[in-house]
Scaffold this motif. Structure first.
Motif, PDB file in Angstrom:
ATOM      1  N   GLY A   1      -4.198  -0.005  -0.840  1.00 33.81           N
ATOM      2  CA  GLY A   1      -4.264   0.622   0.690  1.00 33.81           C
ATOM      3  C   GLY A   1      -5.781   1.244   0.691  1.00 33.81           C
ATOM      4  N   ASN A   2      -6.641   1.129  -0.247  1.00 30.59           N
ATOM      5  CA  ASN A   2      -8.022   1.761  -0.123  1.00 30.59           C
ATOM      6  C   ASN A   2      -9.044   0.472   0.122  1.00 30.59           C
TER       7      ASN A   2
ATOM      8  N   ASN B   1      -1.702   8.371   4.615  1.00 25.01           N
ATOM      9  CA  ASN B   1      -3.044   8.099   5.539  1.00 25.01           C
ATOM     10  C   ASN B   1      -2.755   9.242   6.731  1.00 25.01           C
TER      11      ASN B   1
ATOM     12  N   LEU C   1      -1.372  -5.214   2.371  1.00 29.68           N
ATOM     13  CA  LEU C   1      -1.810  -4.632   3.876  1.00 29.68           C
ATOM     14  C   LEU C   1      -1.973  -5.620   4.912  1.00 29.68           C
TER      15      LEU C   1
ATOM     16  N   GLN D   1       0.226   4.282   0.608  1.00 27.39           N
ATOM     17  CA  GLN D   1       0.055   5.154   1.787  1.00 27.39           C
ATOM     18  C   GLN D   1       1.060   4.755   3.052  1.00 27.39           C
TER      19      GLN D   1
ATOM     20  N   GLY E   1     -10.702   8.882  -0.407  1.00 25.76           N
ATOM     21  CA  GLY E   1      -9.512   8.174  -0.576  1.00 25.76           C
ATOM     22  C   GLY E   1      -9.039   7.434  -1.549  1.00 25.76           C
TER      23      GLY E   1
ATOM     24  N   CYS F   1     -10.725   3.477   9.618  1.00 27.29           N
ATOM     25  CA  CYS F   1     -10.286   2.617  10.666  1.00 27.29           C
ATOM     26  C   CYS F   1      -9.385   3.417  11.710  1.00 27.29           C
ATOM     27  N   ALA F   2      -8.699   4.514  11.300  1.00 27.10           N
ATOM     28  CA  ALA F   2      -7.899   5.418  12.047  1.00 27.10           C
ATOM     29  C   ALA F   2      -6.608   4.632  12.428  1.00 27.10           C
ATOM     30  N   ILE F   3      -6.575   3.510  12.020  1.00 22.50           N
ATOM     31  CA  ILE F   3      -5.306   2.806  12.237  1.00 22.50           C
ATOM     32  C   ILE F   3      -4.158   2.675  11.000  1.00 22.50           C
ATOM     33  N   GLY F   4      -4.398   3.310   9.785  1.00 23.09           N
ATOM     34  CA  GLY F   4      -3.707   3.021   8.558  1.00 23.09           C
ATOM     35  C   GLY F   4      -4.022   1.904   7.761  1.00 23.09           C
ATOM     36  N   GLU F   5      -5.216   1.435   7.844  1.00 17.38           N
ATOM     37  CA  GLU F   5      -5.438   0.062   7.243  1.00 17.38           C
ATOM     38  C   GLU F   5      -6.462   0.479   5.999  1.00 17.38           C
ATOM     39  N   CYS F   6      -7.208   1.367   5.960  1.00 14.32           N
ATOM     40  CA  CYS F   6      -8.496   1.628   5.106  1.00 14.32           C
ATOM     41  C   CYS F   6      -8.215   2.684   4.042  1.00 14.32           C
ATOM     42  N   GLY F   7      -7.680   3.508   4.352  1.00  8.82           N
ATOM     43  CA  GLY F   7      -7.063   4.589   3.252  1.00  8.82           C
ATOM     44  C   GLY F   7      -8.205   5.487   3.144  1.00  8.82           C
TER      45      GLY F   7
ATOM     46  N   THR G   1       0.994  -1.148   0.020  1.00 10.88           N
ATOM     47  CA  THR G   1      -0.153   0.014   0.029  1.00 10.88           C
ATOM     48  C   THR G   1       0.956   1.334  -0.201  1.00 10.88           C
TER      49      THR G   1
END
Lengths: 306, 171
Positions: free
Chosen positions: B135-136, B59, A197, A103, B109, B41-47, A101
């Motif tokens: 990452g999204n 993110n 991820l 990001q 995102g 998610c606020a932990i860098g997983e959902c983008g 990812t």
């Protein structure tokens, strides 16, 4: 909400002085991909973060004499496309690429991946496989204002899941290793729950070189997320060295690695699956770096894996 | 503890007083009223909170707000801007046209990630697009329409570049 201060360091000297300022507990902030998650979870063990991500000296990838040097604040994205790394340690680029990812790879740093010391981290097994050294600035003089530069093997800094042996108040500056010669093949394999991820359930970093007769002249093998910490599997390497590569030999190597893992970490709920997967991954890694038919092993194989 | 944060946001300089321990995401949403950037998610997983920081997609939930001091941030609100006026960017329009928007929560995102991909790789293959948006997370569309929208935008941009070049030659 936990309250803490923020300060950005412009140089290594300033960073070490800030990290060792009396009366304050400071934490290093680089890419933030681990620290920010911890902060959200309520981590309150520090009063201040020292942002080292903009220090120019920590952001370079360069040759230092014959050694390849990667700054601790270099990001995964920078590693995965840098010509010096693609040439001299391709499997390190593969490991950073395996995160997938953008990001995360745009933010995450090599130093952060080592200092966070997660058992399932992707790059430490590669650094250990390369016998990489870490360069660390440690506090010296009044409030650490004249840091001392020390060297230590990366393997010696990793002390188990989320435990590292970086001296208190010290800062990772860079990693250095001998780039691989073209005759040495290298590979990074990762088994995760998804393609992107995901942390490694198991990963393998390996290098191999054959002599003119095809026998195994040199082989290095490191399994991540399998042992208490990433280390070279010297027992397996010794068994392979000097032998002609064969499917039977690689299968034997896989079985030995599996026994070593169970010996060290004991039987767990995941052992039945993980031990078989580890044995198969060792075989695959060895086939990649010590091909039975070198003339048929092409870069196309690797491209298809990326 | 409040701190002063000065940076370039969507092309304009901004200065804001905010707590130093919040994320860039909270700074954008709670202190600058830019609510296009979403918290998933606020932990860098959902983008969902993706923004461009110095041109690279990150993110914003994993960036500490004061880290953007002196740097450049582009949010979804900044993509359609031209000469101060708001209109959908070509990529945003393609998302609508190809049905890449359903509930819409992941869309900002994904548009930011798609834009970052097209800027670094103007002619991505479908596989590269899938890699580029790895990452999204989207729970509605199944991703195919999103890949279509990014792919078609790449083609349109290439066509426009060719037309520009041809027009230049004619001049």
């Amino acid at each position: 909400m936990n309250s803490f201060g923020y300060v950005r360091a412009d140089s290594v000297e300033e960073a070490v002085a800030l990290l060792n300022a009396p009366g304050l507990t400071s934490r290093v902030l680089a890419g933030g991909t681990d620290l920010m998650v911890a902060v959200r979870a309520g981590e309150t063990s520090f009063d201040r973060v020292v942002d080292i991500s903009m220090i120019p000296a920590l952001r370079r990838i360069e040759m230092n004499g014959a050694r390849l040097r990667i700054g601790a604040a270099v990001t995964f994205s920078e590693i995965m496309r840098h010509p010096l790394i693609l040439q001299g340690a391709r499997f390190l680029a593969d490991a950073t690429h395996s995160v997938r990812t953008m990001q995360v790879t745009n933010a995450a740093t090599l130093g952060g991946n080592v200092a966070n010391a997660a058992a399932a981290a992707d790059t430490p097994p590669v650094l250990v496989c390369l016998d990489a050294e870490a360069i660390i600035a440690t506090p010296q003089g009044e409030h650490g204002s004249a840091p001392l530069w020390e060297r230590a093997p990366v393997a010696s800094l990793l002390r188990g899941h989320l435990k590292h042996a970086i001296p208190a108040g010290g800062l990772l500056i860079a990693f250095e290793f001998d780039p691989l010669v073209p005759e040495t093949r290298n590979t990074f394999l990762k088994l995760g729950r998804r393609n992107a991820l995901t942390i490694s359930r198991i990963n393998i970093a390996a290098t191999g070189r054959q002599d003119n007769a095809g026998a195994i002249a040199d082989v290095r093998l490191v399994a991540g997320a399998c042992f208490s910490r990433p280390r070279r599997a010297h027992e397996v390497e010794a068994m392979l060295r000097g032998q002609p590569p064969s499917a039977a030999l690689f299968a034997e190597a896989g079985q030995l690695m599996m026994r070593l893992m169970v010996q060290e970490t004991g039987q767990r709920w995941s052992t039945e699956y993980k031990s078989r997967a580890l044995a198969a991954m060792v075989e695959e890694a060895l086939e990649n770096v010590l091909p039975l038919h070198p003339e048929m092993a092409t870069e196309a194989v690797r491209e298809s894996m990326r | 503890m409040n701190t002063q944060i000065k940076f370039t946001l969507n092309g304009s300089p901004v200065m804001v007083e905010a707590p130093g321990e919040i994320s860039l995401l909270r700074l954008l949403r709670d202190h600058l009223n830019l609510t296009g950037t979403k918290e998933g998610c606020a932990i860098g997983e959902c983008g969902a909170c993706s923004v461009l920081l110095d041109g690279r997609v990150v993110n914003s939930c994993l960036v500490l707000a004061p880290q953007v001091n002196g740097r450049e941030v582009v949010t979804i609100e900044g993509l359609g801007q031209q000469d101060g006026a708001h209109s959908a960017s070509d990529l945003q329009a393609a998302f609508v046209k190809y049905g890449a928007v359903q509930c819409g929560y992941c869309t900002p995102g994904l548009v930011i990630a798609g834009e970052a991909l097209l800027r670094s790789n103007p002619m991505p293959t479908r596989a590269e697009i899938i890699d580029g948006i790895a990452g999204n997370l989207c729970r509605c569309t199944g991703y195919q329409q999103i890949v279509d929208a990014i792919e078609q935008t790449a083609l349109q941009r290439a066509e426009r570049t060719q037309q520009h070049a041809a027009a230049k030659v004619q001049e």
